[in-house]
Write a protein that holds these residues in place. Structure first.
Motif, short mmCIF file in Angstrom:
data_model
loop_
_atom_site.label_atom_id
_atom_site.label_comp_id
_atom_site.label_asym_id
_atom_site.label_seq_id
_atom_site.Cartn_x
_atom_site.Cartn_y
_atom_site.Cartn_z
N VAL A 81 0.84 -1.18 0.00
CA VAL A 81 0.00 0.00 0.00
C VAL A 81 0.89 1.24 0.00
N PRO A 82 0.60 2.21 -0.88
CA PRO A 82 1.41 3.43 -0.87
C PRO A 82 1.32 4.15 0.47
N THR A 83 2.46 4.61 0.95
CA THR A 83 2.53 5.44 2.15
C THR A 83 2.27 6.89 1.73
N ALA A 84 2.29 7.81 2.68
CA ALA A 84 2.15 9.23 2.35
C ALA A 84 3.28 9.65 1.41
N LYS A 85 4.49 9.15 1.65
CA LYS A 85 5.62 9.45 0.76
C LYS A 85 5.35 8.89 -0.64
N GLY A 86 4.79 7.70 -0.71
CA GLY A 86 4.45 7.11 -1.99
C GLY A 86 3.36 7.89 -2.71
N GLU A 87 2.37 8.35 -1.96
CA GLU A 87 1.29 9.18 -2.55
C GLU A 87 1.86 10.47 -3.13
N ASP A 88 2.86 11.04 -2.47
CA ASP A 88 3.49 12.27 -2.98
C ASP A 88 4.17 12.03 -4.33
N PHE A 89 4.53 10.79 -4.62
CA PHE A 89 5.17 10.45 -5.89
C PHE A 89 4.20 10.57 -7.06
N ARG A 90 2.92 10.62 -6.79
CA ARG A 90 1.90 10.73 -7.84
C ARG A 90 2.17 11.95 -8.74
N MET A 91 2.58 13.06 -8.14
CA MET A 91 2.84 14.27 -8.94
C MET A 91 4.01 14.05 -9.89
N VAL A 92 5.02 13.31 -9.46
CA VAL A 92 6.15 12.99 -10.32
C VAL A 92 5.65 12.18 -11.52
N LEU A 93 4.82 11.18 -11.25
CA LEU A 93 4.28 10.35 -12.33
C LEU A 93 3.40 11.16 -13.29
N MET A 94 2.59 12.06 -12.76
CA MET A 94 1.74 12.87 -13.63
C MET A 94 2.58 13.81 -14.48
N SER A 95 3.69 14.28 -13.94
CA SER A 95 4.61 15.10 -14.73
C SER A 95 5.23 14.27 -15.85
N LEU A 96 5.56 13.01 -15.57
CA LEU A 96 6.08 12.12 -16.61
C LEU A 96 5.02 11.85 -17.69
N VAL A 97 3.76 11.70 -17.28
CA VAL A 97 2.69 11.51 -18.26
C VAL A 97 2.63 12.72 -19.19
N ALA A 98 2.60 13.91 -18.62
CA ALA A 98 2.51 15.13 -19.44
C ALA A 98 3.73 15.28 -20.35
N TRP A 99 4.92 15.03 -19.81
CA TRP A 99 6.15 15.17 -20.58
C TRP A 99 6.20 14.12 -21.70
N GLY A 100 5.85 12.88 -21.37
CA GLY A 100 5.84 11.82 -22.38
C GLY A 100 4.83 12.09 -23.49
N ASN A 101 3.65 12.59 -23.12
CA ASN A 101 2.65 12.93 -24.13
C ASN A 101 3.14 14.06 -25.03
N ARG A 102 3.81 15.01 -24.44
CA ARG A 102 4.26 16.17 -25.21
C ARG A 102 5.39 15.81 -26.17
N HIS A 103 6.28 14.90 -25.76
CA HIS A 103 7.49 14.67 -26.55
C HIS A 103 7.60 13.30 -27.21
N TYR A 104 6.82 12.33 -26.77
CA TYR A 104 7.01 10.97 -27.29
C TYR A 104 5.73 10.29 -27.75
N ALA A 105 4.68 11.03 -27.95
CA ALA A 105 3.41 10.42 -28.39
C ALA A 105 3.07 10.90 -29.80
N GLU A 106 3.97 10.58 -30.74
CA GLU A 106 3.77 11.02 -32.13
C GLU A 106 2.43 10.57 -32.69
#
Length: 162
Positions: A81-106
């Motif tokens: 189960v994600p801890t509070a620290k793990g839940e905070d990682f969600r923003m990192v993952l959402m940033s990767l989603v946005a970055w990947g969509n912008r640069h690698y989703a031809e």
């Protein structure tokens, strides 16, 4: 060489990558933050070898990103189960989603972050403590209170570069 090592040890990016920078760790956290909890769920989702999954789950528990909880005594089975620290990682993952969509989703985006109620696409952003959006061009890195002399010198050198 030792100076570089000390600065790397002090760098928040280097520290973070030491805990979650490995490919499988990031994907396990993605799945855990989407609700997967059990070993077989992670295994099925990722197609990862059981010994590698065991090592990565143990490392994420040790890093404080996941908590291991027993859900069966016979045989012993655990969920992660994600801890509070793990839940905070969600923003990192959402940033990767946005970055990947912008640069690698031809071919177009396959996953979008959207507002639940309206379905409107959203983007991760920087905000000041009072909630005002701040552009990256309006930001800079500065030494924190615990920064070493080496880190202060490095940031000053970077700031002075044209």
């Amino acid at each position: 060489m030792q100076r570089k090592s000390l600065i790397s040890d002090e760098c928040p990016i280097a520290r973070s990558l030491e805990r979650v920078g490995e490919w499988w760790s990031i994907l396990i956290m993605r799945d855990a933050l989407q609700g997967l909890r059990r070993f077989d769920e992670f295994s099925r989702s990722l197609g990862i070898a059981p010994n590698m999954l065991t090592r990565r789950l143990s490392a994420l528990v040790e890093a404080g990103m996941l908590e291991r909880r027993a859900y069966s005594e016979r045989p012993p089975r655990y969920e992660y189960v994600p801890t509070a620290k793990g839940e905070d990682f969600r923003m990192v993952l959402m940033s990767l989603v946005a970055w990947g969509n912008r640069h690698y989703a031809e071919e177009g985006t396959s996953v979008e972050l959207v507002e639940r109620e309206t379905g409107r696409p959203v983007q991760p952003m920087l905000a000041s403590a009072d909630g005002q959006v701040v552009g990256f061009d309006q930001c800079t890195l500065q030494p924190g209170p615990a920064a070493s002399t080496g880190m202060r010198e490095r940031l000053a050198w970077l700031d002075a570069k044209p």
